[in-house]
Structure formats: C-alpha cells, structure tokens
Design an enzyme around this catalytic site. Structure first.
Site, short mmCIF file in Angstrom:
data_model
loop_
_atom_site.label_atom_id
_atom_site.label_comp_id
_atom_site.label_asym_id
_atom_site.label_seq_id
_atom_site.Cartn_x
_atom_site.Cartn_y
_atom_site.Cartn_z
N ASP A 177 0.84 -1.20 0.00
CA ASP A 177 0.00 0.00 0.00
C ASP A 177 0.88 1.25 0.00
OD1 ASP A 177 -2.37 1.28 -0.17
OD2 ASP A 177 -2.91 1.09 1.95
N1 LIG Z 1 2.90 7.45 14.06
C1 LIG Z 1 2.26 8.51 13.57
N2 LIG Z 1 2.69 9.76 13.83
C2 LIG Z 1 2.03 10.84 13.31
N3 LIG Z 1 0.92 10.75 12.56
C3 LIG Z 1 0.43 9.52 12.27
C4 LIG Z 1 1.08 8.34 12.75
N4 LIG Z 1 0.40 7.27 12.30
C5 LIG Z 1 -0.63 7.76 11.58
N5 LIG Z 1 -0.62 9.10 11.55
C6 LIG Z 1 -1.60 9.99 10.88
O1 LIG Z 1 -2.87 9.36 10.94
C7 LIG Z 1 -3.38 9.11 9.63
C8 LIG Z 1 -4.09 7.78 9.58
O2 LIG Z 1 -3.16 6.76 9.91
P1 LIG Z 1 -3.17 5.33 9.22
O3 LIG Z 1 -2.98 5.48 7.76
O4 LIG Z 1 -2.18 4.47 9.93
O5 LIG Z 1 -4.65 4.87 9.54
P2 LIG Z 1 -5.50 3.73 8.88
O6 LIG Z 1 -6.80 3.72 9.58
O7 LIG Z 1 -4.74 2.46 8.89
O8 LIG Z 1 -5.61 4.26 7.42
P3 LIG Z 1 -5.98 3.52 6.08
O9 LIG Z 1 -7.40 3.85 5.83
O10 LIG Z 1 -5.04 4.14 5.06
O11 LIG Z 1 -5.71 2.08 6.28
C9 LIG Z 1 -2.18 9.19 8.71
O12 LIG Z 1 -2.52 9.63 7.44
C10 LIG Z 1 -1.26 10.17 9.42
O13 LIG Z 1 -1.60 11.49 9.06
#
Ligand SMILES: Nc1ncnc2c1ncn2[C@@H]1O[C@H](COP(=O)(O)OP(=O)(O)OP(=O)(O)O)[C@@H](O)[C@H]1O
Length: 783
Positions: A177
């Site tokens: 991804d």
């Molecule tokens: N460790 C971190 N430090 C700072 N910001 C973060 C971190 N992890 C995630 N984020 C922020 O949170 C947002 C969402 O995180 P993430 O993509 O891990 O969530 P998700 O629910 O798995 O998303 P997806 O729908 O892409 O699977 C990211 O786009 C980023 O802006």
C-alpha cells in the site's frame, strides 16, 4: 475495510487513557480503520501516537504472548520462528490491529515507527507508537509539487532503502500500500512509512494473493488481476508511480490498468535518463521492472550523481549563483500552519537505540505505575478496613476522560512509613553502589600508580592490560602532528606527519617519520620533503595509502584546501586539488570508510584569528573515481572534532569546537547516515567537552580518545576514554602518566594496540613522548 465501525465515540482532547497514563492532545489523522491521536505519556512527558481501532474480538493468546516477548526484549530474534501466518481473531478490526501490531513490533528500522506498547480500553485497541512530527507526502506534494529532481530522487532512495529492509525479512514483507498518504515527511527531509494495514508476508508456494485490495492508481496491475502473487516488484512499481507524481506534480488518479503518460510529457525539461527510469519502474509486466529494491537503489544512486553533474553544468553555463549539489535535496519547504508541529531536524528522527531505550522507559514507567497502584490499593484496603470507607470513594478515577492527574495523593501515616522505608532502602542501595564503584576506581588507580613506579618494559599480561607504557621517544619533540597505522610489505609501522618543534630551527618539520613497531625505533620515512602543514588531519584507507589534508602553511599561514596521498610501498606523494567549491581549511577532520570513500569536515578557513568560526561543509571524496561530493552540511560548524565509524557503517561525530581558539567546545554527539545523507543529533554526550583529542579505533567496537585542549587550564587534558561505538558508553581509562596531551595524535592497529604521540602538555612546549596502550583482550604486540 468495508465493514462499518461498531463504535463511534471519539476521544476528546484533554481526556486521559489508561488511568491517566496518556493525555490526548489532538487527532493526527483518521483512516479507514481507526483514528490516530497525538498523546503525551504524562510521567515521561514524551509525545506518542496512539492508533485506535474497535476491539471486535479478543486477541488470540499466541499474539498476546508474542507481543509481550517482542516488546520486552531488547533484541528481537523471533524472525526465524515466523511462518508468515497471522492467527485470526474472528474480528476484522482486531485482525487488522494484530497484524499491524505484530509487523511494527517485529521490525526495527529508522524509517518505521517503533511500537512501544498496546492496550485495550473501553472497547478499543490502542497501539502506542512513535509520534512522527511530519506531514503526509500527498499534502506536501499538493503544496510544492512538482519538486526538484534531486529532491525527488533522494526521497525515492530513502523509500527504496526501507523497502529493501522489508523485502529482506524472512519471509519477505510486501508493503502493498505504498502511496503518498502512507508516507510522512519530516522537516529535515526524512521520510517515514506508516500503516501496515494490508502488508503481508510473501509465501513461496502461493500463486495468488488471498485478497486483492490496494490503493487504485498506486497498486500494480497484478494486485488487481488476481493473476499472480504480489511480490517485492509490486512495491517497486508503486514507488515508480510516486516518483512520477513527485516529478510531474500529477497524481495517478484511480487508474487501474492504463499506462501513465511519460513524465516528460508534463515536464519536458526532465532528462531522458529520468524518463527512462520511470518507464522501467512502472512497467506492467513485473519481470520487466527492477527486480529488487537493492538494484533500484543502485540505479537511483547513479542517476542521482549524473543528474547532479548535469544540473551543475547547466548552472555553470547559466552563470548564476554558486551551486551546491549536496544541498539540493534539502531543506524541505514547509509552509506555516500545519508545519508548526515540526520539530527541529535534530529532534526529528529518533535512532533505533533511542527508541529501544524509550520503549524500556515507557514499560518501566507502566510497571512502576502498576506497582504503585497495587500499593495504593493495598493501602486503601488497610484504610478501608479501619475507617470502613467504601473502596469506590478512594479508588482512582474510573472514567477515562474525567481526570488528567496521575494519582491522587494519599496522606496517611501508613503510606509515609511505606515511602520512608522505600527511601531508606534506596539510600542503602545507592551507598553500596557508590562504595562498589569507588572500590573499582581505587583498584584501577592504585594498580596504575604501582605500575608507574616500575620499569617501562612490562611484559606480564596483567600490566599490559591496564597501563600506559612508555615507548622509544620521537627523534625530536613534535606537537601538532598526525599519526596513522600502516602495514608496509607486511611490516607494521606508525607514520607521523611532522609538526611544530618548539624553539628549534626550523620550527616546523617537513619530514614524514615512522615508527617501526617490530624494530621498536623511529626513523625518517622518506626523502621526499613534505609541505609545511599545520593543524592538518590524516587517515589511512586500509589499502596502505595515507591521506593528509594540508591545514595551513607553516610559512605563509595560508589556509589550504589541498589533499595529499602518500603511498608508503612506492614512496610516492601525490597532490589532489579539489574543485573550487570544496574548501576545507585547518582543524578539519578526515575519515576513510571501508568502501573507498574519504569523508572530510571543512574546519576553519582563516588562520590567525581565535574567533574564526568553523564551516559546516561536509564532503565525500570517492577514491576510485576521484569525484567530490558536497553532502548535507554538519548540524553545527565544528573544528577539532573526532570522526569514527559506528558498527553499522554510519559515521559518529564527537565533540569539537565552534571557534579556532577552542573556547566554544562541545560534548555533543551526532551520527551521519551515508545512505540517507542525513545527520542525527544523539541524546548521548561525551563526559567532557572534547576538542582536539587524539583518537583511533582500538578494535572493531572501541574508540580511544586521549587528551584534547582544556580551556580552563589552557593545557592538554590528561584524561582518556574508551568509547563503545555501538552502545555509545564511555569508560574512563587511566590518566596519562606525564601531564596531558594536546596537539598529539593516536594510531591504532585495530587489534587492541594504540600508539600515542603525546604532543604537548603546554601548547608551546612539544614533547618527545610516545606511549602505547593495550586493550585487555589484545594479542601480544610484535616487537
Ligand atoms: N505514528 C504517527 N505519527 C504521526 N501521525 C500519524 C502516525 N500514524 C498515523 N498518523 C496519521 O494518521 C493518519 C491515519 O493513519 P493510518 O494510515 O495508519 O490509519 P488507517 O486507519 O490504517 O488508514 P488507512 O485507511 O489508510 O488504512 C495518517 O494519514 C497520518 O496522518
């Protein structure tokens, strides 16, 4: 990610979690599966990111056990046991949670957030991980795209490096991804990868992926076609799409199988080379793409260099401002607003070592807290039984978002007794520790002083292990010298570049001397007359070649940017003249790595003024090609510093002084990552400000640093230290027997023997003293 979230309650800013352990500061982002919060670990005052997902089932026991093992052990060695399978919890969110938790806990890479802990609260799972103070790459590109070619190539190299790490796992991890929204960019241009939501282990025998989702536009055709299993080449395809977007400023949209328009269609000024690279990276047929991240990385490195030259020539032809190729990729252009969260570059990327320590601290804080709570509970029970109060009236706050304070203080005689007993026990332990440490110190000191009174020729094992041993004196007093250890025709020597000779005439020596270790005597090494070089630096490259910077001239005080190569086997001296934009002066430092590169700091550009400040430039010279590179500048302009390789082919920078008079000395440490062209400011410090210390690598792990200039006494320091280049621990060594050492030089054989030309104790009085120090584990020196 299609199921709707069963829980919708959002956490308010200011609410606390895990009984006051974490305080929510803000929402960082919302993904398809959950919400990511910025929180503070209250006791440690450390920012962390908390990723929250609904807990739609229990965590399988095997996962809880593995996470406990991974999060508590310093070195994760469970990889061999991995089968590439993840147990199923029966809940889609919990499955997502456990995959991400296991991936993050199993991996340790500076471009991936570290997982510190996890917990369950109010029906949600929480991952506690590194807070990355950056912005998503898609946001950055929407503001600044298309970006410079070198900047884009550097980002692609960074991503390639982390993909190589993932693909090198056993079994290989395919990220699947890779897209700008899953890449965070920090203020210093470092990229970090987040969201292992759909990553998977590559399975050798499997023909198809079990699921085919990915992000349209960035995922390769094979991820949708179901005609094959995604593999390392699939991630490299996504990287090609991202590079295309960085260079054109055009997002790939939601296309699945259409070819991209060539990048030069959008940006005709792009070189055909870069156009060809993009075409190769984004081919639909995996076997026609780059086959591994390593191959791609090598191609990117070469193209980066060629583009650097091409742009340089363009600039020169246009006769515009001076161009500094090494600085092209930085700094990242952040505007205000969302960037306020950015930390300074030095704080931006915690090292793996810092993360390990942080994880241990966090867990220790949690353990202490649990113990404390248990203790309070016990105290509460005691109080309850006596005062018949209900426990609920004394218990800790139960609703997570009501309280920020950690623990309400309980004033009772009983708790005081507990605290006092604890303090007494602590006091007793500390006194015993101090006694133990002083006993060890006394032992080594008394050992040293007893050996001092004996003759210099100690041959028994014990004495060799702990003392500075006086060696045959130099032919003349000399200070401001350089020294390197070289094997010539199978015979070991210490070569010394002549320096300041005090009141003798001439005051500066132009001779190259050498100490024949087997014959135990000093001699003049060559009939070639060396240029007068003051405050210069020297290194040997492992191929029996010695490289000297020229410092400043002893006759004219003119600062030189020349480099000399002396080859002892053929007794030849060559002058290397760098291009005009490479200006290193005196007080600079030089280091040869094992890959045929010399690294050089700039030092001071004007002699005769103690207030002169050191330059920040940082150079690499490739020995095989003779090409010079301007690298990312030092975080601070420093001269008289020490450079050393760490255990991972990165470079440590220790101490130094900002000014030529060495009044502004530092004990700070930095690490340079050659693969990323990035500096990191380390938390660890040297025990004293270190400037002008003599140093060399005693063995594969240790560096010895001796003396340096002491600003308060204006003399050479007598101290010396053993510095572990992996753990960054400092251990004091016995002080130098006769005064201090400054303007001296050290050479090591890398097998535990150090040879020190003491230089001077007082700046104007050079000495003839020459010492040997032998590590306890070293073999008997050849004499
Ligand atoms: N460790 C971190 N430090 C700072 N910001 C973060 C971190 N992890 C995630 N984020 C922020 O949170 C947002 C969402 O995180 P993430 O993509 O891990 O969530 P998700 O629910 O798995 O998303 P997806 O729908 O892409 O699977 C990211 O786009 C980023 O802006």
């Amino acid at each position: 990610m299609s199921i709707s979230q069963p829980f919708s309650k959002e956490l308010r800013v200011g609410s606390s979690l895990r009984r006051g352990e974490y305080l929510i500061q803000s929402i960082l982002g919302q993904g398809g599966m959950g919400t990511v919060y910025l929180a503070t670990h209250i006791a440690l005052a450390d920012p962390v990111a908390l990723k929250r997902l609904p807990a739609d089932n229990d965590l399988p026991e095997s996962v809880a056990a593995e996470l406990a093992a991974l999060l508590q052990s310093d070195k994760v060695q469970l990889q061999g046991a991995l089968t590439g399978q993840f147990p199923s919890s029966g809940g889609e969110y919990t499955d997502h949670f456990l995959r991400e938790a296991l991936f993050l806990a199993r991996l340790q890479h500076h471009a991936l957030p570290a997982l510190y802990d996890y917990f369950l609260e109010d029906g949600y799972w929480y991952l506690v991980m590194d807070y990355i103070p950056g912005i998503p790459l898609n946001l950055y590109l929407s503001r600044h795209g298309p970006i410079d070619v070198l900047e884009a190539l550097e980002y692609a190299m960074q991503l390639c490096e982390v993909l190589d790490y993932l693909h090198a796992q056993v079994p290989a991890i395919i990220f699947r991804d890779l897209k700008p929204a899953n890449i965070l960019i920090l203020a210093d241009g470092t990229l970090m990868l987040i969201d292992f939501g759909i990553a998977r282990y590559f399975k050798d025998q499997q023909e198809h992926d079990s699921s085919d989702f990915g992000s349209p536009g960035y995922a390769p055709p094979e991820q949708y076609q179901g005609s094959g299993q995604t593999d390392a080449r699939s991630d490299l395809y996504s990287l090609g799409i991202i590079l295309h977007e960085m260079l054109t400023g055009v997002s790939p949209g939601e296309r699945l199988f259409e070819e991209l328009l060539p990048a030069r269609h959008y940006r005709p000024a792009l070189s055909p080379l870069v156009g060809a690279l993009l075409r190769l990276m984004t081919r639909h047929e995996p076997s026609l793409r780059f086959q591994s991240a390593l191959l791609l990385y090598q191609a990117l490195t070469r193209i980066y260099r060629l583009e650097e030259c091409r742009l340089y020539i363009q600039e020169v032809e246009a006769i515009t401002q001076p161009f500094h190729p090494g600085e092209q990729a930085s700094p990242v252009r952040f505007s205000s607003g969302a960037d306020e969260q950015m930390h300074s570059p030095a704080e931006a990327v915690p090292s793996l070592e810092q993360r390990r320590r942080r994880r241990a601290q966090l867990q220790e804080a949690h353990r202490q807290r649990l113990e404390y709570q248990e203790q309070l509970f016990w105290v509460d029970e005691g109080l309850q039984s006596r005062s018949r109060l209900s426990l609920s009236q004394l218990a800790l706050p139960r609703t997570a978002d009501e309280q920020i304070t950690i623990v309400p203080p309980i004033h009772s005689n009983f708790s005081r007794v507990v605290k006092i007993s604890f303090l007494l026990a602590l006091l007793l332990c500390s006194s015993m520790l101090i006694l133990f440490v002083s006993a060890r110190g006394l032992f080594s000191l008394s050992f040293y002083s007893s050996s001092q009174s004996t003759s210099t020729a100690h041959h028994d094992e014990e004495h060799r292990t702990f003392v500075w041993q006086a060696m045959p004196s130099l032919l003349q007093p000399q200070a401001d010298t350089t020294a390197v250890y070289v094997m010539v025709k199978g015979r070991p020597y210490v070569y010394m570049g002549g320096g300041y000779r005090g009141r003798m005439t001439p005051a500066y020596s132009r001779t190259l001397y050498r100490y024949d270790i087997e014959a135990a005597h000093w001699e003049s090494a060559t009939s070639i007359t060396f240029p007068g070089m003051v405050n210069n630096a020297a290194t040997a490259n492992g191929q029996q070649e010695i490289y000297f910077t020229a410092g400043y001239s002893s006759d004219s005080y003119k600062v030189s940017s020349l480099l000399y190569r002396y080859q002892p086997e053929s007794d030849t001296l060559d002058k290397i003249v760098p291009p005009a934009e490479i200006t290193f002066g005196f007080g600079s430092s030089i280091l040869a790595d094992q890959q045929g590169h010399l690294y050089l700091t700039q030092g001071f550009l004007h002699a005769g003024n103690g207030h002169e400040l050191a330059g920040r430039s940082w150079y690499r010279y490739d020995l095989s090609t003779g090409v010079w590179h301007l690298l990312r500048p030092l975080p601070v302009g420093l001269g008289y510093l020490t450079l050393a390789m760490d255990g991972d082919n990165n470079i440590l920078l220790l101490g130094g002084a900002r000014d030529a008079g060495q009044q502004q000395q530092t004990n700070e440490l930095y690490r340079y990552y050659p693969a990323l062209n990035v500096w990191e400011h380390l938390e660890d410090q040297a025990p004293l400000p270190l400037s002008g210390a003599a140093s060399c690598a005693l063995d594969s792990t240790h560096l010895v640093l001796v003396g340096g200039y002491d600003t308060s006494s204006q003399k050479g320091r007598p101290q010396s230290w053993l510095f572990d280049r992996q753990t960054l621990f400092w251990s004091p060594l016995p002080v130098l027997p006769r005064g201090g050492s400054m303007l001296g030089a050290a050479a090591c054989d890398g097998k535990g023997h150090l040879y020190l030309i003491q230089g001077a104790e007082d700046p104007i009085q050079p000495t003839q003293q020459f010492w040997e120090f032998i590590a306890p584990s070293a073999s008997v020196p050849q004499r």
